[in-house]
Design an enzyme around this catalytic site. Structure first.
Site, short mmCIF file in Angstrom:
data_model
loop_
_atom_site.label_atom_id
_atom_site.label_comp_id
_atom_site.label_asym_id
_atom_site.label_seq_id
_atom_site.Cartn_x
_atom_site.Cartn_y
_atom_site.Cartn_z
N ASP A 40 0.87 -1.16 0.00
CA ASP A 40 0.00 0.00 0.00
C ASP A 40 0.92 1.22 0.00
O ASP A 40 1.97 1.21 0.64
CB ASP A 40 -0.89 -0.01 1.24
N GLY A 73 -4.85 4.84 -3.77
CA GLY A 73 -6.07 5.52 -4.17
C GLY A 73 -5.78 6.80 -4.92
O GLY A 73 -6.70 7.46 -5.43
N LYS A 118 -9.06 -3.35 -3.24
CA LYS A 118 -7.65 -3.71 -3.31
C LYS A 118 -7.45 -5.21 -3.45
O LYS A 118 -6.53 -5.68 -4.13
CB LYS A 118 -6.90 -3.19 -2.08
N ASP A 160 -6.74 -1.97 4.70
CA ASP A 160 -6.23 -3.00 3.80
C ASP A 160 -6.64 -4.41 4.21
O ASP A 160 -6.14 -5.38 3.66
CB ASP A 160 -4.70 -2.92 3.73
#
Length: 687
Positions: free
Chosen positions: A374, A527, A554, A577
């Site tokens: 991420d 994002g 995701k 996440d």
């Protein structure tokens, strides 16, 4: 010849049984602790008692006497019976565990150990009272118990050396705390603390629970929790973590999480979860141990039948071989092969701020060929900051920063604060601007050292008539990289541009580079828009990226990578996440801090450092390698030892002498333990 064979076989049986007992007990953690200093001392005491008793017992053995040329003691058979019976008493704990295995119908090491020791002792007693049998195993069985006791001692010592992670974590907390009630401090046990309590922490003391600083400032050492060696300055309203040390100053803290909900409590929960899991190789070892127990028992029976009824050897010789089989076949080294490695792994991981919640994931992590990060807060700092400085018209960079930061030092805007923070990090001194002016929606202006300067956006530069092609090109370049550009001018010419964005962590560059050196590809989820994602990916050398991704989507990108048979690790903050962490072959929550007990991740890292992913992969590969090495050695030993003990190589004139077999089995255990202990010397920073 037969007597020599007989004595040889007896010794082998004894040594092997001892090793197996040691191994069986190690598998019964719920019945007897084998990893503490207390149990280590207990086994050591018993070992020395048996050592003392073995000295006179040696002088009752005809075979040993014939080798060294001394005379045996009078009434040697009765003296041997008495001493061996006392020593046999020390093996009764093995029989207790064997009974537990039988009741649970999980026949394993202790069953086999007890069978070998019991058969050897009973046959010897029968021989003492029935002289026609003519063979006694007192010395061999006693020596076997002696070796097993020492093996247990070594195992307990190795367990203690590897470290009891739960106890080590518990040591991070103080036993007492200064509870404040109506402004008066009173000392209480930390178990009495509750959420919302106010506590006083004095210089040099440990913080008893998670909380927020109500008053006071101090430098706090959080290295025991985060692994970061540099003290962190803490002030009013800052969060503090249980177990960290207040180095200077006094702090009044209002507690937010205590007991099992605190960071320490959550860490202990993670460790407990890890200790309750097994890697797949451990399951293989468990199954192999159970199979070998039956193989040994059946082989022992076949040995008696074959040598007595088909080969015409005396029953005494046959049963000697059978007992040797039982002793040498005990998968002592096999049983220790994986637990020794995992014990050290848990300790080593904890010391490096890594919490592996599921040890079975070690085998997954070691073969990972894709790591998905991420972006925000993982590869980047998650905060707005200066990333680029571009000066024009030959202005000195430090002077340029000084002008911009001096103008912005009283700004409450995130851009202004970031520029001031950047100047302070560079140790650039600022000055108070005169005639300060706020230009709504465009920027600010002020006089510094007699000259008027402006800092703002493109619109302000256009209004001032200084926006030229060079400035336009650089501004476009910054914008395409997803950065927020601001310009500085003295009204006659633009002095330079400042690019601001979410800063990439310095550690991210090295982490990506090292992952590539390990043969692992890297992907990034974010994002942010495509321009920002592309800029970060290009700067870091990331193989692929996915932009404008919603948190709940995701996991779909993880699935897409897995469709190509890639073993995927997902690295994120463990909150937004969670679906992706769960979907991945192994989910890793990084930089968890006080949120260390994130349920979604298989692994939790306390430090917000992507380099720890590299260390985790290196650790998993080293650990897996040790597991396989130990399994190969332990299984290989038993595959050769069992037929040798049964006399399968007799046609070539080879019989496995009992004392040699016992020595080999003891060495196999030592080799397994030493090989595992070598893990403690690995350098997780070396690729």
């Amino acid at each position: 010849m037969d007597d020599n064979k007989l004595n040889i076989k007896k010794k082998t049986n004894n040594h092997t049984t001892m090793s197996h007992e040691h191994h069986s007990m190690s598998g019964q953690n719920n019945k007897m602790s084998m990893t503490g200093h207390g149990s280590a001392n207990m086994f050591l005491r018993r070992f020395w008692i048996v050592t003392f008793l073995l000295i006179p017992l040696i002088f009752t053995n005809k075979f040993v006497a014939s080798i060294f040329g001394f005379s045996i003691l009078p009434f040697s058979n009765w003296i041997g019976f008495g001493i061996a019976t006392i020593i046999f008493g020390f093996s009764l704990i093995f029989f207790q565990h064997a009974l537990h295995e039988i009741k649970m119908r999980k026949y394993g090491m202790m069953t086999l150990v007890s069978l070998a020791v019991g058969a050897g002792y009973i046959f010897s007693v029968a021989s003492t009272f029935m002289s026609s049998l003519g063979v006694e195993f007192y010395l061999e069985i006693s020596t076997l118990i002696w070796v097993l006791l020492f093996g247990h001692y070594l195992e307990a010592r190795s367990g203690a050396a590897a470290g009891n992670a739960l106890q080590e974590v518990a040591k991070l907390l103080p036993k007492k705390a200064h509870l404040l009630k109506d402004g008066i401090s009173q000392e209480v046990d930390i178990s009495e603390l509750q959420e919302g309590d106010y506590v006083l922490v004095k210089p040099g003391e440990k913080i008893p629970a998670d909380g927020r600083i109500d008053s006071g400032t101090a430098n706090v050492d959080e290295s025991l929790i985060s692994g970061e060696s540099k003290p962190v300055e803490k002030k009013e309203n800052d969060e503090v973590v249980a177990g960290s040390i207040c180095l200077d100053g006094s702090l009044t803290i209002v507690l937010s999480r205590v007991g099992e909900n605190s960071t320490i409590g959550q860490i202990q929960k993670l460790i407990a979860e890890a200790q309750s899991t097994k890697p797949n190789s451990q399951r293989i070892a468990d199954k192999a141990s159970a199979v070998l127990t039956f193989v040994a028992a059946i082989t022992a029976l076949l040995t008696i039948v074959a040598w007595t009824f088909f080969l015409g050897e005396p029953f005494v010789f046959a049963i000697t071989l059978a007992i040797t089989v039982l002793v040498i076949a005990c998968p002592h080294a096999l049983g220790l092969a994986i637990p020794t490695v995992t014990t050290i792994t848990t300790s080593l991981a904890v010391k490096n701020g890594v919490f592996i919640k599921n040890l079975a994931k070690i085998e997954v992590i070691k073969k990972a060929n894709y790591v998905v990060f991420d972006k925000t807060g993982t590869l980047t700092k998650g905060e707005f900051g200066v990333t680029n400085i571009f000066t024009m018209n030959n202005i000195d960079e430090n002077k340029f920063i000084k002008i911009a930061a001096s103008l912005e030092q009283h700004s409450s805007h995130i851009i202004g604060q970031s520029i001031v923070r950047y100047a302070k990090d560079k140790s650039i001194s600022l000055v108070e601007p005169d005639d300060f002016e706020n230009i709504a929606g465009k920027g600010i202006a002020g006089v510094i050292d007699g000259n008027k300067y402006y800092i703002g956006n493109q619109k302000l530069m256009e209004d001032l008539g200084v926006f030229d092609n060079s400035s336009k090109d650089k501004l476009l370049e910054f914008s395409l990289q997803g950065k927020t550009p601001v310009l500085v001018t003295d009204k006659t010419r633009i002095l330079g541009l400042i690019g601001l964005s979410d800063e990439i962590k310095p550690e991210s560059f090295k982490a990506i580079d090292n992952l590539h050196k390990l043969g692992v590809k890297v992907a990034m989820l974010t994002g942010d828009n495509k321009q920002v994602a592309e800029s970060v990916a290009k700067e870091l050398g990331i193989d692929t990226y996915f932009a404008e991704v919603l948190p709940e989507d995701k996991y779909t990108h993880i699935k897409d990578l897995q469709k190509n048979n890639d073993v995927v690790l997902m690295v994120g903050d463990g909150v937004n996440d969670a679906p992706a962490l769960t979907q991945a072959d192994a989910g890793i929550a990084i930089g968890a801090g006080t949120d260390v007990a994130i349920e979604a991740g298989d692994v939790v890292l306390t430090r917000n450092n992507p380099e720890d992913i590299v260390r985790l992969i290196i650790l998993s590969r080293k650990v897996y390698s040790k597991m396989i090495q130990n399994l190969i050695w332990a299984l290989g030993y038993n595959i050769v030892a069992i037929p040798a003990a049964a006399g399968a190589f007799a046609a070539w004139g080879f019989f496995l002498r009992p004392e040699i077999g016992a020595l080999l089995m003891s060495l196999s255990t030592v080799i397994v333990v030493i090989n595992a202990m070598m893990l403690k010397k690995i350098d997780l920073n070396k690729i």
